[in-house]
Design a protein around this motif. Structure first.
Motif, PDB file in Angstrom:
ATOM      1  N   PRO A   5      21.144  68.728  50.620  1.00  0.00           N
ATOM      2  CA  PRO A   5      20.145  68.106  51.502  1.00  0.00           C
ATOM      3  C   PRO A   5      18.998  67.389  50.794  1.00  0.00           C
ATOM      4  CG  PRO A   5      20.746  70.251  52.335  1.00  0.00           C
ATOM      5  CD  PRO A   5      21.417  70.109  50.997  1.00  0.00           C
ATOM      6  N   ASP A   6      18.582  67.863  49.622  1.00  0.00           N
ATOM      7  CA  ASP A   6      17.431  67.255  48.948  1.00  0.00           C
ATOM      8  C   ASP A   6      17.793  66.475  47.688  1.00  0.00           C
ATOM      9  OD1 ASP A   6      18.183  69.500  47.510  1.00  0.00           O
ATOM     10  OD2 ASP A   6      16.154  69.902  46.831  1.00  0.00           O
ATOM     11  N   LEU A   7      19.085  66.421  47.337  1.00  0.00           N
ATOM     12  CA  LEU A   7      19.491  65.786  46.087  1.00  0.00           C
ATOM     13  C   LEU A   7      20.872  65.152  46.217  1.00  0.00           C
ATOM     14  CD1 LEU A   7      19.026  65.416  42.955  1.00  0.00           C
ATOM     15  CD2 LEU A   7      20.258  67.569  42.702  1.00  0.00           C
ATOM     16  N   VAL A   8      20.962  63.899  45.769  1.00  0.00           N
ATOM     17  CA  VAL A   8      22.255  63.208  45.683  1.00  0.00           C
ATOM     18  C   VAL A   8      22.402  62.766  44.231  1.00  0.00           C
ATOM     19  CG1 VAL A   8      23.627  61.239  46.454  1.00  0.00           C
ATOM     20  CG2 VAL A   8      22.134  62.423  48.084  1.00  0.00           C
ATOM     21  N   ARG A   9      23.466  63.216  43.575  1.00  0.00           N
ATOM     22  CA  ARG A   9      23.721  62.835  42.184  1.00  0.00           C
ATOM     23  C   ARG A   9      24.797  61.753  42.140  1.00  0.00           C
ATOM     24  NH1 ARG A   9      23.051  68.604  40.621  1.00  0.00           N
ATOM     25  NH2 ARG A   9      21.224  68.613  39.271  1.00  0.00           N
ATOM     26  N   VAL A  10      24.515  60.706  41.378  1.00  0.00           N
ATOM     27  CA  VAL A  10      25.443  59.591  41.233  1.00  0.00           C
ATOM     28  C   VAL A  10      25.890  59.535  39.777  1.00  0.00           C
ATOM     29  CG1 VAL A  10      25.764  57.128  41.586  1.00  0.00           C
ATOM     30  CG2 VAL A  10      24.105  58.361  42.977  1.00  0.00           C
ATOM     31  N   ARG A  11      27.198  59.422  39.562  1.00  0.00           N
ATOM     32  CA  ARG A  11      27.742  59.392  38.203  1.00  0.00           C
ATOM     33  C   ARG A  11      28.643  58.167  38.016  1.00  0.00           C
ATOM     34  NH1 ARG A  11      28.356  65.006  39.675  1.00  0.00           N
ATOM     35  NH2 ARG A  11      27.010  66.286  38.355  1.00  0.00           N
ATOM     36  N   GLY A  12      28.711  57.707  36.769  1.00  0.00           N
ATOM     37  CA  GLY A  12      29.631  56.623  36.438  1.00  0.00           C
ATOM     38  C   GLY A  12      29.128  55.268  36.890  1.00  0.00           C
ATOM     39  N   GLU A  13      30.053  54.402  37.240  1.00  0.00           N
ATOM     40  CA  GLU A  13      29.725  53.041  37.657  1.00  0.00           C
ATOM     41  C   GLU A  13      29.618  52.961  39.174  1.00  0.00           C
ATOM     42  OE1 GLU A  13      32.491  50.263  36.009  1.00  0.00           O
ATOM     43  OE2 GLU A  13      31.963  50.795  33.949  1.00  0.00           O
ATOM     44  N   LEU A  14      28.650  52.188  39.618  1.00  0.00           N
ATOM     45  CA  LEU A  14      28.463  51.971  41.048  1.00  0.00           C
ATOM     46  C   LEU A  14      28.530  50.474  41.290  1.00  0.00           C
ATOM     47  CD1 LEU A  14      27.846  53.067  43.848  1.00  0.00           C
ATOM     48  CD2 LEU A  14      25.425  53.015  43.263  1.00  0.00           C
ATOM     49  N   ASP A  15      29.720  50.028  41.652  1.00  0.00           N
ATOM     50  CA  ASP A  15      29.921  48.613  41.911  1.00  0.00           C
ATOM     51  C   ASP A  15      31.013  48.441  42.953  1.00  0.00           C
ATOM     52  OD1 ASP A  15      32.350  48.936  40.511  1.00  0.00           O
ATOM     53  OD2 ASP A  15      31.497  48.180  38.655  1.00  0.00           O
ATOM     54  N   LEU A  16      31.268  47.213  43.299  1.00  0.00           N
ATOM     55  CA  LEU A  16      32.248  46.900  44.335  1.00  0.00           C
ATOM     56  C   LEU A  16      33.642  47.397  43.974  1.00  0.00           C
ATOM     57  CD1 LEU A  16      32.675  45.477  47.036  1.00  0.00           C
ATOM     58  CD2 LEU A  16      33.094  43.381  45.767  1.00  0.00           C
ATOM     59  N   ASP A  17      33.985  47.388  42.702  1.00  0.00           N
ATOM     60  CA  ASP A  17      35.334  47.734  42.268  1.00  0.00           C
ATOM     61  C   ASP A  17      35.634  49.228  42.207  1.00  0.00           C
ATOM     62  OD1 ASP A  17      35.956  45.042  42.001  1.00  0.00           O
ATOM     63  OD2 ASP A  17      35.303  44.986  39.915  1.00  0.00           O
ATOM     64  N   THR A  18      34.621  50.077  42.073  1.00  0.00           N
ATOM     65  CA  THR A  18      34.898  51.498  41.857  1.00  0.00           C
ATOM     66  C   THR A  18      35.239  52.262  43.126  1.00  0.00           C
ATOM     67  OG1 THR A  18      32.565  52.104  42.035  1.00  0.00           O
ATOM     68  CG2 THR A  18      33.439  51.637  39.810  1.00  0.00           C
ATOM     69  N   GLY A  19      34.834  51.767  44.271  1.00  0.00           N
ATOM     70  CA  GLY A  19      35.125  52.472  45.516  1.00  0.00           C
ATOM     71  C   GLY A  19      34.169  53.601  45.822  1.00  0.00           C
ATOM     72  N   ARG A  20      33.161  53.809  44.986  1.00  0.00           N
ATOM     73  CA  ARG A  20      32.191  54.884  45.226  1.00  0.00           C
ATOM     74  C   ARG A  20      31.082  54.464  46.173  1.00  0.00           C
ATOM     75  NH1 ARG A  20      32.085  55.957  39.110  1.00  0.00           N
ATOM     76  NH2 ARG A  20      33.821  57.389  38.902  1.00  0.00           N
ATOM     77  N   ALA A  21      30.996  53.197  46.443  1.00  0.00           N
ATOM     78  CA  ALA A  21      29.893  52.680  47.250  1.00  0.00           C
ATOM     79  C   ALA A  21      29.853  53.313  48.638  1.00  0.00           C
ATOM     80  CB  ALA A  21      29.994  51.161  47.353  1.00  0.00           C
ATOM     81  N   ALA A  22      30.975  53.373  49.304  1.00  0.00           N
ATOM     82  CA  ALA A  22      31.009  53.938  50.662  1.00  0.00           C
ATOM     83  C   ALA A  22      30.636  55.416  50.649  1.00  0.00           C
ATOM     84  CB  ALA A  22      32.385  53.746  51.276  1.00  0.00           C
ATOM     85  N   GLU A  23      31.096  56.131  49.625  1.00  0.00           N
ATOM     86  CA  GLU A  23      30.775  57.561  49.509  1.00  0.00           C
ATOM     87  C   GLU A  23      29.269  57.763  49.310  1.00  0.00           C
ATOM     88  OE1 GLU A  23      31.977  61.394  46.716  1.00  0.00           O
ATOM     89  OE2 GLU A  23      32.830  59.432  46.278  1.00  0.00           O
ATOM     90  N   LEU A  24      28.664  56.963  48.431  1.00  0.00           N
ATOM     91  CA  LEU A  24      27.230  57.074  48.208  1.00  0.00           C
ATOM     92  C   LEU A  24      26.451  56.685  49.454  1.00  0.00           C
ATOM     93  CD1 LEU A  24      24.765  57.574  46.437  1.00  0.00           C
ATOM     94  CD2 LEU A  24      24.958  55.196  45.658  1.00  0.00           C
ATOM     95  N   ASP A  25      26.861  55.605  50.089  1.00  0.00           N
ATOM     96  CA  ASP A  25      26.185  55.155  51.299  1.00  0.00           C
ATOM     97  C   ASP A  25      26.188  56.263  52.360  1.00  0.00           C
ATOM     98  OD1 ASP A  25      24.893  53.147  52.934  1.00  0.00           O
ATOM     99  OD2 ASP A  25      26.799  52.969  54.009  1.00  0.00           O
TER     100      ASP A  25
END
Length: 103
Positions: A5-25
């Motif tokens: 609830p109080d923390l979101v950790r992001v690892r690696g690359e965050l770009d259009l190609d990695t597919g992590r964008a929707a998960e982070l959003d």
């Protein structure tokens, strides 16, 4: 990516190609809109190795959502590449930066 609830950790690359964008959003949207969550949400970007405009847009939308829900979104330990991206786009003043690592 880890989220609580109080923390979101992001690892690696965050770009259009990695597919992590929707998960982070989705994780950030849950963190800032859930009325039971704390008023301060930290996004630990200490392990983020690259961020492009896709990631920047997610962070900006999350910041706007946080403000509209009376919350503070903090970027924790941003790397030089992210800081440069925020600076060049004029977005740096929109974020609270925390240089210390997350617990």
């Amino acid at each position: 990516m880890d989220a609580r609830p109080d923390l979101v950790r992001v690892r690696g690359e965050l770009d259009l190609d990695t597919g992590r964008a929707a998960e982070l959003d989705a994780a950030l949207r849950r963190a800032v809109t859930n009325p039971d969550n704390p008023t301060e949400i930290t996004v630990d970007v200490s392990e983020l190795t690259f961020c492009d405009s896709t990631g920047l847009n997610i962070l900006l939308h999350a910041q706007l959502a946080a403000l509209s829900h009376s919350r503070t979104l903090r970027l924790q330990t941003p790397n030089p590449q992210l800081l440069e991206l925020l600076h060049r786009t004029g977005a740096l003043p929109l974020f609270t930066l925390d240089p210390s690592p997350a617990p």
